[in-house]
Write a protein that holds these residues in place. Structure first.
Motif, mmCIF file in Angstrom:
data_model
loop_
_atom_site.group_PDB
_atom_site.id
_atom_site.type_symbol
_atom_site.label_atom_id
_atom_site.label_comp_id
_atom_site.label_asym_id
_atom_site.label_seq_id
_atom_site.Cartn_x
_atom_site.Cartn_y
_atom_site.Cartn_z
ATOM 1 N N LEU A 131 0.914 -1.143 -0.021
ATOM 2 C CA LEU A 131 -0.090 0.003 0.023
ATOM 3 C C LEU A 131 0.994 1.390 -0.172
ATOM 4 O O LEU A 131 0.484 2.329 -0.709
ATOM 5 C CB LEU A 131 -0.849 0.266 1.116
ATOM 6 C CG LEU A 131 -2.027 -1.242 1.315
ATOM 7 C CD1 LEU A 131 -3.034 -1.075 2.508
ATOM 8 C CD2 LEU A 131 -2.868 -1.095 0.040
ATOM 9 N N GLU A 132 2.012 1.136 0.776
ATOM 10 C CA GLU A 132 2.656 2.586 0.795
ATOM 11 C C GLU A 132 3.390 2.807 -0.655
ATOM 12 O O GLU A 132 3.315 4.202 -0.939
ATOM 13 C CB GLU A 132 4.001 2.257 1.788
ATOM 14 C CG GLU A 132 4.779 3.247 2.090
ATOM 15 C CD GLU A 132 5.833 3.293 2.919
ATOM 16 O OE1 GLU A 132 6.967 3.950 2.973
ATOM 17 O OE2 GLU A 132 6.074 2.194 3.593
ATOM 18 N N ARG A 133 3.713 2.051 -1.320
ATOM 19 C CA ARG A 133 4.435 2.060 -2.564
ATOM 20 C C ARG A 133 3.639 1.967 -3.870
ATOM 21 O O ARG A 133 3.828 2.415 -4.962
ATOM 22 C CB ARG A 133 5.536 1.136 -2.706
ATOM 23 C CG ARG A 133 6.770 1.280 -1.741
ATOM 24 C CD ARG A 133 8.062 0.472 -2.183
ATOM 25 N NE ARG A 133 9.075 0.294 -1.197
ATOM 26 C CZ ARG A 133 8.935 -0.111 0.109
ATOM 27 N NH1 ARG A 133 8.040 -0.884 0.266
ATOM 28 N NH2 ARG A 133 9.919 0.002 0.934
ATOM 29 N N GLY A 134 2.448 1.205 -3.624
ATOM 30 C CA GLY A 134 1.669 0.790 -4.854
ATOM 31 C C GLY A 134 -0.022 1.114 -4.399
ATOM 32 O O GLY A 134 -0.518 0.454 -4.989
ATOM 33 N N SER A 135 -0.187 2.423 -4.025
ATOM 34 C CA SER A 135 -1.467 2.489 -3.846
ATOM 35 C C SER A 135 -1.717 4.189 -3.907
ATOM 36 O O SER A 135 -0.872 4.795 -3.328
ATOM 37 C CB SER A 135 -2.337 1.819 -2.831
ATOM 38 O OG SER A 135 -2.041 2.413 -1.550
ATOM 39 N N LEU A 136 -2.787 4.624 -4.070
ATOM 40 C CA LEU A 136 -3.143 6.188 -3.959
ATOM 41 C C LEU A 136 -4.754 6.263 -4.002
ATOM 42 O O LEU A 136 -5.349 5.633 -4.826
ATOM 43 C CB LEU A 136 -2.525 6.600 -5.424
ATOM 44 C CG LEU A 136 -2.631 8.473 -5.248
ATOM 45 C CD1 LEU A 136 -1.734 8.774 -4.097
ATOM 46 C CD2 LEU A 136 -2.305 8.797 -6.574
ATOM 47 N N ALA A 137 -4.985 7.265 -3.151
ATOM 48 C CA ALA A 137 -6.453 7.297 -2.822
ATOM 49 C C ALA A 137 -6.706 8.823 -3.037
ATOM 50 O O ALA A 137 -5.856 9.665 -2.736
ATOM 51 C CB ALA A 137 -7.206 6.772 -1.840
ATOM 52 N N ALA A 138 -7.791 9.325 -3.679
ATOM 53 C CA ALA A 138 -8.108 10.619 -3.805
ATOM 54 C C ALA A 138 -9.399 10.969 -2.835
ATOM 55 O O ALA A 138 -10.344 10.265 -2.879
ATOM 56 C CB ALA A 138 -8.620 11.090 -5.023
ATOM 57 N N PHE A 139 -9.516 11.956 -2.093
ATOM 58 C CA PHE A 139 -10.263 12.139 -1.100
ATOM 59 C C PHE A 139 -11.017 13.765 -1.417
ATOM 60 O O PHE A 139 -10.366 14.481 -1.546
ATOM 61 C CB PHE A 139 -9.882 11.920 0.546
ATOM 62 C CG PHE A 139 -9.668 10.715 0.790
ATOM 63 C CD1 PHE A 139 -10.547 9.999 1.545
ATOM 64 C CD2 PHE A 139 -8.514 10.048 0.536
ATOM 65 C CE1 PHE A 139 -10.302 8.618 1.977
ATOM 66 C CE2 PHE A 139 -8.194 8.583 0.924
ATOM 67 C CZ PHE A 139 -9.396 8.068 1.588
ATOM 68 N N ASP A 140 -12.502 13.692 -1.259
ATOM 69 C CA ASP A 140 -13.039 14.940 -0.982
ATOM 70 C C ASP A 140 -13.525 14.975 0.417
ATOM 71 O O ASP A 140 -14.603 14.245 0.686
ATOM 72 C CB ASP A 140 -14.111 14.803 -2.173
ATOM 73 C CG ASP A 140 -15.062 16.259 -1.966
ATOM 74 O OD1 ASP A 140 -14.533 17.220 -0.988
ATOM 75 O OD2 ASP A 140 -15.926 16.310 -2.746
ATOM 76 N N GLY A 141 -12.852 15.738 1.424
ATOM 77 C CA GLY A 141 -13.238 15.651 2.746
ATOM 78 C C GLY A 141 -12.779 14.507 3.298
ATOM 79 O O GLY A 141 -11.643 13.546 2.976
ATOM 80 N N ASP A 142 -13.867 13.756 3.903
ATOM 81 C CA ASP A 142 -13.567 12.185 4.336
ATOM 82 C C ASP A 142 -14.075 11.176 3.293
ATOM 83 O O ASP A 142 -14.168 10.085 3.657
ATOM 84 C CB ASP A 142 -14.364 12.136 5.629
ATOM 85 C CG ASP A 142 -13.769 12.865 6.764
ATOM 86 O OD1 ASP A 142 -12.555 13.297 6.717
ATOM 87 O OD2 ASP A 142 -14.602 13.281 7.521
ATOM 88 N N THR A 143 -14.496 11.694 2.307
ATOM 89 C CA THR A 143 -15.166 10.598 1.199
ATOM 90 C C THR A 143 -13.920 10.259 0.116
ATOM 91 O O THR A 143 -13.464 10.929 -0.488
ATOM 92 C CB THR A 143 -16.270 11.390 0.584
ATOM 93 O OG1 THR A 143 -17.111 11.446 1.748
ATOM 94 C CG2 THR A 143 -16.834 10.140 -0.350
ATOM 95 N N MET A 144 -13.963 9.086 0.274
ATOM 96 C CA MET A 144 -12.942 8.530 -1.267
ATOM 97 C C MET A 144 -13.649 8.738 -2.448
ATOM 98 O O MET A 144 -14.715 8.265 -2.436
ATOM 99 C CB MET A 144 -12.416 7.087 -0.870
ATOM 100 C CG MET A 144 -11.540 6.619 -1.807
ATOM 101 S SD MET A 144 -11.112 4.795 -1.537
ATOM 102 C CE MET A 144 -10.348 4.940 0.110
ATOM 103 N N VAL A 145 -12.982 9.193 -3.251
ATOM 104 C CA VAL A 145 -13.592 9.574 -4.422
ATOM 105 C C VAL A 145 -12.802 8.888 -5.695
ATOM 106 O O VAL A 145 -13.375 8.752 -6.980
ATOM 107 C CB VAL A 145 -13.812 11.029 -4.857
ATOM 108 C CG1 VAL A 145 -14.681 11.796 -3.758
ATOM 109 C CG2 VAL A 145 -12.251 11.855 -4.887
#
Length: 319
Positions: free
Chosen positions: A54-68
């Motif tokens: 997860l550290e090297r191989g993931s990415l998430a975008a958030f709008d506030g607390d919501t993952m988008v």
């Protein structure tokens, strides 16, 4: 519905994102009709995958607390000439057409190169994306980033009613004592299947022996000498049942050792599992088949009464 912030915040996924991930995937399903519904327990199983860094191989975008939006890489435990890294991801329907998907794909390819260099640098790297063919805009995104169709798959379904029992004493259900036989047969049976690699014990536990595994509808076939030569592994998602009202027994793995193919072993396993699923109150069974399977799996499944449904494309980027 998530807000319309023009500047999401970005960070790697963590194990604490299980519920946010499930919420995002269910929002995607509501529009894309993927047929896949999730609980936090389901997404946590993917977040603790021993082959997802997860550290090297993931990415998430958030709008506030919501993952988008998110992307996650899964590398292979072993590789020969080719190391096929799996890139998964998605964007909330309310946040599409803003460049998030493009950014996630580009980040995924970059992360795949990092993990490839760490684990299998002497092999050729191929990045795979597996998605339903009907998702709007997906083909355009994949092609724009250099991906091309590499393989086609099809979901097949079999409605259940009265299914005749099968009298085959060489078929036995899964048990703790035979778990290793199941894993070994799976690895040997899939040696000649495209993209497959042996599943080590930690991957087997994460991907197969988890909360979705249904041991009472999972079977091993032995030959006359008692040697295990075929298997059928069933999984079922409670979130799908709750969302659709249909209790589906998904035949996740169906395989026979190469030297035992075309002798009726797979057909007997399917008939036995269909009866077991019907007897336990499932409404239907399903599976996903490679259209170019070396064992002519599509023909075996059609003969058993499975009907083709949703199509999937495996997109590949050779780097």
């Amino acid at each position: 519905m998530p807000g319309r912030s023009s500047s999401p915040t970005w960070r790697p996924l963590t194990r604490e994102d299980a519920q946010a991930s499930a919420d995002l995937l269910n929002a995607i399903e509501a529009v894309d009709g993927t047929g896949e519904h999730y609980t936090a327990e389901d997404t946590l199983q993917e977040l603790v995958d021993p082959y997802a860094d997860l550290e090297r191989g993931s990415l998430a975008a958030f709008d506030g607390d919501t993952m988008v939006g998110y992307m996650k890489i899964r590398f292979k435990p072993s590789a020969a000439e080719v190391h096929r890294v799996f890139l998964d991801g998605g964007v909330h329907p309310a946040h599409r057409r803003r460049g998030i998907g493009t950014a996630l794909v580009e980040a995924g390819v970059a992360a795949a190169k990092v993990l490839h260099t760490r684990h299998h640098p002497r092999s050729k790297l191929v990045v795979d994306v597996h998605k339903a063919e009907h998702i709007a805009g997906l083909a355009e995104l994949m092609r724009s980033r250099g991906f091309a169709p590499a393989r086609y798959f099809r979901r097949m379904e079999h409605p259940l009613g009265d299914v005749a029992p099968v009298d085959e004493p060489r078929i036995e259900p899964w048990s703790e004592a035979t778990d290793e036989d199941f894993r070994q047969v799976r690895n040997e049976a899939f040696e000649d299947h495209w993209g497959a690699v042996p599943m080590p014990a930690d991957m087997w536990r994460n991907k197969i022996i988890n909360q979705t595994f249904r041991p009472d509808v999972s079977f091993l076939f032995r030959d006359a000498a008692g040697v295990p030569v075929g298997l059928l592994v069933t999984m079922s998602w409670d979130a799908d049942t709750e969302a659709t009202g249909i209790r589906d027994a998904h035949f996740m793995v169906v395989g026979t050792l190469r030297e035992y193919r075309r002798r009726g072993f797979a057909g007997a396993l399917l008939a036995h599992a269909l009866h077991a699923a019907a007897d336990q109150g499932y409404d239907q069974t399903s599976l996903v088949v490679d259209s170019a399977s070396p064992s002519d799996a599509s023909g075996v499944f059609e003969k058993a009464g499975f009907v083709p449904k949703t199509g999937y494309i495996r997109w590949a980027l050779e780097t």
